[in-house]
Design a protein around this motif. Sequence first.
Motif, PDB file in Angstrom:
ATOM      1  N   GLN A   1     -22.293  28.287 -24.930  1.00 30.26           N
ATOM      2  CA  GLN A   1     -23.549  28.673 -25.559  1.00 30.26           C
ATOM      3  C   GLN A   1     -23.272  29.655 -26.699  1.00 30.26           C
ATOM      4  O   GLN A   1     -22.442  30.549 -26.561  1.00 30.26           O
ATOM      5  CB  GLN A   1     -24.475  29.329 -24.532  1.00 30.26           C
ATOM      6  CG  GLN A   1     -25.094  28.366 -23.543  1.00 30.26           C
ATOM      7  CD  GLN A   1     -26.201  27.535 -24.165  1.00 30.26           C
ATOM      8  OE1 GLN A   1     -27.236  28.040 -24.593  1.00 30.26           O
ATOM      9  NE2 GLN A   1     -25.968  26.233 -24.237  1.00 30.26           N
ATOM     10  N   PRO A   2     -23.968  29.506 -27.842  1.00 29.95           N
ATOM     11  CA  PRO A   2     -23.758  30.450 -28.942  1.00 29.95           C
ATOM     12  C   PRO A   2     -24.141  31.878 -28.569  1.00 29.95           C
ATOM     13  O   PRO A   2     -23.581  32.836 -29.106  1.00 29.95           O
ATOM     14  CB  PRO A   2     -24.675  29.907 -30.048  1.00 29.95           C
ATOM     15  CG  PRO A   2     -24.948  28.483 -29.682  1.00 29.95           C
ATOM     16  CD  PRO A   2     -24.908  28.434 -28.199  1.00 29.95           C
ATOM     17  N   SER A   3     -25.088  32.014 -27.661  1.00 23.49           N
ATOM     18  CA  SER A   3     -25.517  33.341 -27.208  1.00 23.49           C
ATOM     19  C   SER A   3     -25.994  33.219 -25.766  1.00 23.49           C
ATOM     20  O   SER A   3     -26.198  32.116 -25.256  1.00 23.49           O
ATOM     21  CB  SER A   3     -26.633  33.895 -28.102  1.00 23.49           C
ATOM     22  OG  SER A   3     -27.756  33.016 -28.102  1.00 23.49           O
ATOM     23  N   VAL A   4     -26.171  34.358 -25.128  1.00 19.08           N
ATOM     24  CA  VAL A   4     -26.618  34.361 -23.736  1.00 19.08           C
ATOM     25  C   VAL A   4     -28.061  33.855 -23.665  1.00 19.08           C
ATOM     26  O   VAL A   4     -28.918  34.286 -24.448  1.00 19.08           O
ATOM     27  CB  VAL A   4     -26.528  35.784 -23.144  1.00 19.08           C
ATOM     28  CG1 VAL A   4     -27.080  35.809 -21.726  1.00 19.08           C
ATOM     29  CG2 VAL A   4     -25.078  36.253 -23.155  1.00 19.08           C
ATOM     30  N   PRO A   5     -28.363  32.901 -22.774  1.00 15.62           N
ATOM     31  CA  PRO A   5     -29.735  32.389 -22.647  1.00 15.62           C
ATOM     32  C   PRO A   5     -30.738  33.502 -22.338  1.00 15.62           C
ATOM     33  O   PRO A   5     -30.406  34.519 -21.720  1.00 15.62           O
ATOM     34  CB  PRO A   5     -29.629  31.404 -21.476  1.00 15.62           C
ATOM     35  CG  PRO A   5     -28.200  31.016 -21.427  1.00 15.62           C
ATOM     36  CD  PRO A   5     -27.431  32.227 -21.864  1.00 15.62           C
ATOM     37  N   VAL A   6     -31.958  33.296 -22.771  1.00 17.21           N
ATOM     38  CA  VAL A   6     -33.046  34.250 -22.541  1.00 17.21           C
ATOM     39  C   VAL A   6     -33.842  33.783 -21.325  1.00 17.21           C
ATOM     40  O   VAL A   6     -34.273  32.630 -21.251  1.00 17.21           O
ATOM     41  CB  VAL A   6     -33.970  34.347 -23.775  1.00 17.21           C
ATOM     42  CG1 VAL A   6     -35.145  35.283 -23.484  1.00 17.21           C
ATOM     43  CG2 VAL A   6     -33.174  34.832 -24.983  1.00 17.21           C
ATOM     44  N   LEU A   7     -34.045  34.703 -20.348  1.00 21.29           N
ATOM     45  CA  LEU A   7     -34.747  34.367 -19.115  1.00 21.29           C
ATOM     46  C   LEU A   7     -36.099  35.068 -19.051  1.00 21.29           C
ATOM     47  O   LEU A   7     -36.249  36.204 -19.498  1.00 21.29           O
ATOM     48  CB  LEU A   7     -33.916  34.768 -17.901  1.00 21.29           C
ATOM     49  CG  LEU A   7     -32.493  34.199 -17.804  1.00 21.29           C
ATOM     50  CD1 LEU A   7     -31.840  34.684 -16.519  1.00 21.29           C
ATOM     51  CD2 LEU A   7     -32.501  32.687 -17.869  1.00 21.29           C
TER      52      LEU A   7
END
Length: 655
Positions: free
Chosen positions: A321-327
Amino acid sequence: MGNRLITYHLSLITLLLFVVSCANRGMGPQGGPKDETPPKVLKMVPENGSTNFEGQNVVLTFDEYVQLNDASNQVLISPPSQKQPTVKAVGKRVVVSFDEPLKDSTTYSINFGSAICDNNEKNPLADYVFSFSTGDIIDTLQVSGMLINAEDLNPVSGVYIGLHSNLHDSAFTTMPFSYITRTATDGSFCVRNVRAGRYRIYALNDVSKDFIFQTGEALAFLDTVFETVARVEIDTLDISAPKDSTNITNSADSIKMADFIGHEDSVVRTDTLSVSPKYITHYEPSNILLRYFTENKQRTYFQRCIREQQNYFTLLFSAPQPSVPVLEWQQIALRDSLLRDSLGIDSIMPQKDMFVVQSSANRDTITIWIIDSLLITSDTIPFRMTYFATDSMYNLTQRTDTLSAIYRAPRMSAKAKEAAERKQKERKLEIKANASSSFDIFQPLQLQFSVPLAQIQRDSIHFYEVVDSVPHTLPLDIEQADSSGAVLRLMHPWVAERSYVLDCDSAAFADIYGVATDKQQIKWQIKSLDEYSSLMVKIEPYKQNMMLQLLSEKDEVVRTIPAKEGGSAFLYLKPQSYYLRMFEDANGDSVYTTGEWTTDVMPYKKRQPENVYYFSQKLTLRANWDFEETFNWQEKPILEQKPNDIKQDVNKKKK
């Protein structure tokens, strides 16, 4: 009585003769030598090399019963058809039936590979090629060369090579090839029965079986357009050849072939024939070098959510993933339900004190450590996740999914459950260190914890260097080595043969649940310099933006360093065998960059993979020795550089 006696003796003699006959069966000839002769063609309809063909079937009759082995992969028909012709074996015949009208004034070539075998021993009629034309002439020109893997120069077998008479880049992605062949086991290829003209050439791992490039398929291409020609020369080594023929051009004893198209290397070939033919035909181009690669594009998608324990769950992705997923936690998981109801919201961004995110090095595995006690005790935690996924054109786009982290408690007896709860209450935070009595001088000390840290008491950690059995205090240079604090790294310029100690008092470290470590002492000793080798490499001629790679005997990268004009040093190496290669770092990012063929925007973005060169010898290093080598990367042609010890067909290597 006499008759019965005679009958008895006759029966006995007959029985003895039968036994002797049976006993002698294994002593005589056993049917002769094994048949190793492939089938022979007796009749062809039409004849091989026929012109003005108007039928739809090709029938080959053999001298024995035949069968087809893996015909769908072995038989290759050029030019390719939208509907694959039917190939069948019937008795002593092989029939090829075209299911669509043949093109006008076109030469067709059917390469049967090793498909045709005899019925008994399965002896193949190897590489049998049948040609015919629907026009007045048979096209006889040829295009040949080699296909190698761009990154490691290995030959690539079983890949389609295609020619396009349409010279626009879009032809590669919109229409089938004009002519095709397949690479042999050594990566070589020859496209036969080609019409005179100008072409572009490609290699394609045609997963879709449509002879059209689709994003995700491995490929190779040549930047230039070439023209097919036949060049006829006198064989000057045959004294009977006439010297004044008006049909011959470019007579020469030694034929210097043109540089490999797409590369700087050249080769010299000498015609050594001393008898007929008097004339030699050279089909050009005959030295195309294609560098095969896979674009750095992966299908990126969310795979699944795993919750093995109540206090954390893991999100798995097919690619980084390009960045950490948003939860966003859903309403069932909110602590403050009154606030939720008053605001009329059904989700809220989780607060920092509710969770800790731990990601793998390339962010394809994300672990969510839950801190909030209400969430931990919930068997189901619904949430929304915004992350990146690729579309049909491999472009990364944001997506939002509604998911649930579900925990299913294992079945256990009351006694086992009580023991597990007691063990959890008595749990101490463990430290795993990579310390050893033979510690490499170039590697940092690493401390790994099973749960992310929340607190480090630096005044409870003491770092010593032991000199003559006397500990000397050193400054503590410790840093976080991962996203969550579960891994720490201790940096220091180690001294060979010295011992080091890390004393950790009780509660020096505590995790996010408040669980602390016990008192622990970690010891390690640095190796002697006598246990290492070093290698100094100087490249000639020197060229900027070159990167040197030291390789293992399995052709795997051990270490990468930039090439310097005065020479580059690989220090503190284990004394063993290595190989060496170099790549041209065209974009300056210090890592090898593959090629690209972008098809979603115009004009098409074409980029060849970065050039790679191999040092042609094995390097055997010994302990306590310093070695020096000069790497002349232009000394040998590119196809002769890689040592045979580590050369391997790419497709076989994958299997």
